[in-house]
Design an enzyme around this catalytic site. Structure first.
Site: not given
Length: 660
Positions: A293-295, A304
């Protein structure tokens, strides 16, 4: 602080008795019900995957045992159960702080009651986050004085106890001791990733062996005798054998079509396809693993990496696709019209087709998200392609050969473009650090919420978020940014923000520079590889200076939400290294054909739009038996991604290439 306590010997005896009772209860409950055996559920799902995608996706995961102690609720993924045993004669307040949350306030977990009677300590149970190490803090409910702090790395679906007791002293008072005990060793939730990797590697080995066998002279003769020569050709094509005649008929998705006789670099399509496949996988959920998942704010995860790489390779394709048009003396005004059409088409596709609220109807204007991925791609493409139309050269490889600055002619020939890029970056820096934002400090780059000790709650993204909220309105932005969960933010923030467009243009321009290196040093593989390596080192050094080689304490941290300049230089450095490796392996040494990533790279826009539109439809999604299982989510996401790769292969075989 002094706390009321009983003699240490009595406390040890009571704690041992309590632990013994808990063990007895676990044994009794264990005799009534056996834990779920691993593998059955995942095996059935894997069999379904074979029928859906014609590729085997088998993931073996041990289904989590039922937690034996009290649970506050059914655990979600990335959570563990923590039971707090309070032997003090006063109530406590339990709060927590993630190591990943920079300069954050402690968040309350709940109350811990005092010991009710002898041998019965207060023992409430909590769900604790396991993504990153956490610090637990206990305070007295009476006077809010600190009792103790404990730092621990919890494991997903683990069962832990926190014992709060007094030290082993002979008197009635003394310092408090807090100790965490592991009641149940959890299963390794990351094992399905290993199994999936091994299965895909096994499939690749089988395909490679089949390719070698089919190339044997005896096998060729056997096929020829059986009148199956055409089948052999199809199989070899499926395995990705280079075919320049076939390649030359395909076109880039985001750039003008070029002469069919031109040499097409398979490494570019393989790089684009690799980024697209990872993008589809993480957009579908990535098995619900936090690192897919995105940071939350500063830093990088796998998710990312892919969008900037896609932007980078788009810039490279612009240089390579426009050059044949320049050599043929095509009208640059007509080319500009095509660029404007493609830009508008991508923006409109993003607004009206790839709309998170499209299921509310085509006229859901009240909550229509205006920024988006395709919008960012379209505008970035339009600006960079227009720059190249103004300054591009038809035969750059013959320019400035005898000049003293010829070693850097790939930069100096295009000096007007570099001046424009520097001006754009200066505009970004001035807006970020000088624009006054109501209620926020100048140059604020933080997430707001509980970050920065809760002093700037509504300042998420600083000037970047402020400009978007002022221009688009809060209802027309992304409502669930990645910082919401960790930092408890309350204001909308769009990761495809307007200010980020500037650095997206810079990213595509750095990719354009890679395309110019291909053109100027055509046929000079050593020079191309060397210059890619130098650019990677240079951009990496800039990133090290901007970030001070730290996650949160640099001048400009790496941040995907803001598309910070350090984020662009870091990902561009990675992109140059990756392009170097793929180019060397695919186009120079021909160790690899680029398959299977080559096929999605040839139809990137179609696959991106398709995976977004059909995300919630079978066979890309189905009802799971246990939606809290990484194994099931990973199986579903890998099957969906594999199906899209197979679709791209079929389109390639039919010579169907959707371009805008």
């Amino acid at each position: 602080m002094k706390h009321r306590a009983r003699p240490a010997a009595e406390q040890d005896r009571r704690r041992d008795a309590s632990v013994g009772q808990s063990a007895a209860r676990r044994r009794r409950r264990g005799s009534r019900a056996e834990p779920m055996e691993p593998g059955g559920l995942c095996l059935s799902l894997s069999l379904g995957a074979v029928l859906l995608s014609a590729l085997t996706v088998l993931l073996v995961d041990a289904a989590p045992e039922e937690l034996l102690e009290r649970k506050p609720r059914k655990l979600e993924m990335d959570q563990a159960v923590l039971t707090v045993y309070n032997e003090l004669l006063e109530g406590l307040e339990l709060s927590w702080l993630s190591d990943h949350c920079y300069q954050c306030l402690y968040q309350e977990l709940g109350k811990v009651s005092r010991e009710k009677r002898v041998g019965h300590p207060g023992n409430p149970t909590f769900a604790i986050d396991t993504k990153h190490p956490v610090t637990l803090q206990l305070k007295s409910s009476d006077d809010q004085q600190m009792v103790c702090r404990v730092h621990e790395s919890f494991v997903e679906l683990g069962n832990y106890s926190l014992w709060v007791t007094t030290a082993n002293l002979s008197n009635m008072s003394g310092p408090v001791s807090c100790k965490i005990i592991t009641n149940q060793e959890p299963n390794n939730s990351n094992l399905p990733i290993l199994y999936a990797f091994l299965i895909y590697v096994g499939l690749a080995i089988i395909v490679r062996l089949a390719q070698v066998i089919l190339r044997l002279h005896y096998v060729k003769n056997l096929f020829r005798l059986s009148n199956r020569v055409e089948m052999e050709r199809l199989i070899n094509s499926e395995l990705g054998s280079p075919n320049r005649a076939t390649d030359s008929t395909s076109h880039s998705n985001l750039v003008p079509a070029h002469n069919a006789a031109s040499h097409r670099l398979r490494s570019l399509d393989a790089f684009r396809g690799l980024a697209l496949v990872i993008m589809i996988f993480v957009n579908y959920g990535g098995g619900r693993y936090w690192f897919f998942k995105h940071e939350s704010w500063n830093g990088l995860t796998i998710a990312d990496l892919v969008f900037p790489w896609f932007v980078f390779i788009m810039g490279t394709s612009i240089a390579l696709s426009l050059n044949p048009a320049f050599q043929a003396n095509h009208s640059r005004w007509k080319l500009l019209g095509k660029v404007a059409w493609r830009t508008a088409a991508l923006v409109l596709l993003g607004i009206f087709i790839i709309n998170p609220n499209y299921c509310k109807g085509p006229l859901s204007w009240d909550t229509l998200r205006i920024p988006g991925v395709l919008q960012r791609l379209g505008l970035t493409y339009g600006v960079v392609a227009a720059m190249e139309l103004v300054c591009g050269k038809g035969w750059p490889e013959i320019l400035a050969l005898d000049s003293w600055w010829s070693p850097v002619r790939d930069v100096l020939i295009y000096w007007p473009q570099w001046i424009l890029i520097v001006l754009l970056e200066c505009i970004w820096l001035c807006l970020i650090f000088l624009l006054p934002v109501p209620g926020c400090p100048r140059g604020y780059l933080g997430p707001g919420g509980i970050g920065d000790f809760g002093n700037f709650t509504n300042c998420t993204g600083g000037a970047t978020g402020y400009i978007d909220r002022w221009l688009f309105g809060e209802k027309h932005m992304y409502q669930h940014p990645s910082c919401t969960l960790l930092y408890n933010t309350t204001v909308p923030f769009d990761p495809e923000n307007l200010l980020g467009l500037i650095n997206s243009i810079v990213m595509a321009f750095l990719g354009l520079q890679a395309g110019k290196i291909f053109l100027i040093y055509k046929g000079q593989n050593k020079q191309i590889v060397l210059r890619f390596f130098i650019w990677s080192l240079l951009l990496g050094a800039i990133s090290a200076i901007l970030t001070k080689c730290s996650k949160d304490q640099g001048f400009i941290p790496v941040n995907k939400n803001l598309w910070s300049i350090s984020y662009v230089t870091t990902l561009s450095s990675f992109a140059y290294v990756l392009l170097l490796l793929i180019y060397f392996a695919v186009d120079v040494k021909k160790y690899w054909t680029g398959a299977p990533f080559f096929y999605p790279g040839m139809n990137s826009i179609l696959l991106y739009v398709g995976h977004e539109v059909f995300e919630h439809y079978f066979p890309f999604r189905w009802k799971m038996f246990n939606d809290r299982s990484h194994c099931e989510h990973l199986t579903q996401n890998l099957v969906a991604t594999t199906i899209w790769v197979f679709i791209s292969y079929c389109l390639y075989k039919k010579k169907i290439f959707w371009k805008i």
